[in-house]
Enzyme design. Structure first.
Site, PDB file in Angstrom:
ATOM      1  N   HIS A 153     -26.831 -22.527 -15.220  1.00  0.00           N
ATOM      2  CA  HIS A 153     -25.737 -21.466 -14.830  1.00  0.00           C
ATOM      3  C   HIS A 153     -25.291 -21.126 -16.168  1.00  0.00           C
ATOM      4  O   HIS A 153     -25.638 -21.562 -17.178  1.00  0.00           O
ATOM      5  CB  HIS A 153     -24.421 -22.445 -14.261  1.00  0.00           C
ATOM      6  CG  HIS A 153     -24.623 -22.666 -12.601  1.00  0.00           C
ATOM      7  ND1 HIS A 153     -25.313 -23.522 -12.129  1.00  0.00           N
ATOM      8  CD2 HIS A 153     -24.077 -21.781 -11.700  1.00  0.00           C
ATOM      9  CE1 HIS A 153     -25.316 -23.675 -10.761  1.00  0.00           C
ATOM     10  NE2 HIS A 153     -24.796 -22.357 -10.583  1.00  0.00           N
ATOM     11  N   LYS A 157     -19.251 -22.290 -17.423  1.00  0.00           N
ATOM     12  CA  LYS A 157     -19.139 -23.246 -16.105  1.00  0.00           C
ATOM     13  C   LYS A 157     -18.579 -24.468 -16.759  1.00  0.00           C
ATOM     14  O   LYS A 157     -19.127 -24.741 -17.602  1.00  0.00           O
ATOM     15  CB  LYS A 157     -20.582 -23.383 -15.224  1.00  0.00           C
ATOM     16  CG  LYS A 157     -20.489 -24.180 -13.971  1.00  0.00           C
ATOM     17  CD  LYS A 157     -21.457 -24.008 -13.140  1.00  0.00           C
ATOM     18  CE  LYS A 157     -21.450 -25.033 -12.115  1.00  0.00           C
ATOM     19  NZ  LYS A 157     -20.258 -24.494 -10.972  1.00  0.00           N
TER      20      LYS A 157
END
Ligand SMILES: NC(=O)c1ccc[n+]([C@@H]2O[C@H](COP(=O)([O-])OP(=O)(O)OC[C@H]3O[C@@H](n4cnc5c(N)ncnc54)[C@H](OP(=O)(O)O)[C@@H]3O)[C@@H](O)[C@H]2O)c1
Length: 266
Positions: A153, A157
């Site tokens: 990601h 995050k």
């Protein structure tokens, strides 16, 4: 249904709410009949579709809602609780992607499934729903193969591994008749020792603008099976939620899964 599904959005001014209304503007399957924002929202009273008269954002006021077939909620726990009250009072189906729900609201939601149709998912990508189904089958068919789940990601995050990686691990563990608590290994460092038989390993990549990537590797002797999914656009979650809403409207009470929405092999 022969007429459009009457849909309300809870959390209409948010990132997901705006993605939903963007899709709804061109989707004849639905009629957007109500849109909810928070009590002190600067968006209260503004049109849902920029520059268009018609649907306005209502500040925490379900009492003015017309008849609704399905509520799609991407607001937060407080907004979800209010949407749930309305759905229970009027027998309306509920699709929710809200995360971070506390135990009390989880209990209420679990009980609500006796009265209304509910579909919740931590990831509304239809591709991830298919990946989950494929992984269940592969993990059961190849029970002795080592399973490793890798996710990637963007660098902002906060949590790791992602909720989706954990959900994939849970699905695989269940099809091997174990639990993630018993099987998961999170990260290896230093003299980590040999791989424990039957464990499910997780690895995490963070960087740049990666929207979300998940792959499951089933590793045998002399061969390896890889199942993977790459998200390149956040609108997939809104698209999946609308697919779920169309499927759920008019269904009987109960807890339904995104995997129920995708077609089953004949
Ligand atoms: N399952 C999935 O696939 C998925 C994907 C993305 C996000 N999510 C989850 O969906 C939720 C929303 O995400 P987001 O990124 O769209 O958040 P966001 O941009 O912060 O938007 C939240 C929205 O909820 C509204 N809201 C807040 N409190 C409310 C209340 N008490 N009643 C009614 N509306 C209320 C906000 O209104 P105002 O700001 O106008 O006050 C805003 O419209 C989060 O829980 C997130 O983790 C799930």
């Amino acid at each position: 249904m022969t007429r459009p599904v009457r849909l309300a959005i809870s959390g209409a001014s948010g990132r997901m709410g705006r993605a939903l209304s963007g899709l709804l503007a061109d989707d004849p399957r639905f009629e957007l009949v109500h849109a909810m924002v928070s009590a002190d929202s600067v968006h209260a009273g503004q049109p849902v579709f920029a520059g268009m008269a018609g649907s306005l954002c209502h500040a925490c006021d379900w009492s003015r809602a017309p008849e609704i077939d399905v509520v799609v909620d991407f607001s937060g726990p407080a907004g979800l609780a209010l949407a749930l009250d309305h759905c229970l009072a009027h027998g309306v189906a509920l699709v929710s992607g809200t995360t971070g729900v506390d135990a009390a609201l989880e209990t209420r939601l679990a009980d609500a499934g006796k009265h209304i149709a509910i579909l919740r998912a931590a990831n509304f990508s239809l591709g991830v729903a298919v990946l989950t189904r494929l992984l269940r089958e592969a993990a059961a068919a190849l029970p002795a193969w080592d399973l490793e789940i890798v996710e990637a990601h963007h660098g902002r995050k906060q949590d790791a591994p992602s909720g989706t990686a954990l959900a994939l691990g849970q699905a695989a563990a269940a099809s091997r008749r174990t639990t993630l608590e018993a099987a998961a290994v999170f990260g290896r460092e230093g003299r980590a020792g040999e791989r424990v038989e039957g464990s499910i390993g997780f690895a995490v990549v963070r960087g740049g603008d990666i929207v979300g990537e998940h792959s499951a590797m089933l590793i045998g002797q002399g061969e390896r099976l890889e199942l993977g999914h790459r998200a390149t656009d956040r609108s997939i979650f809104a698209r999946g939620a609308l697919q779920a809403a169309y499927w759920l409207a008019g269904r009987s009470a109960g807890h339904w899964q995104l995997e129920d929405v995708i077609a089953k092999p004949r």
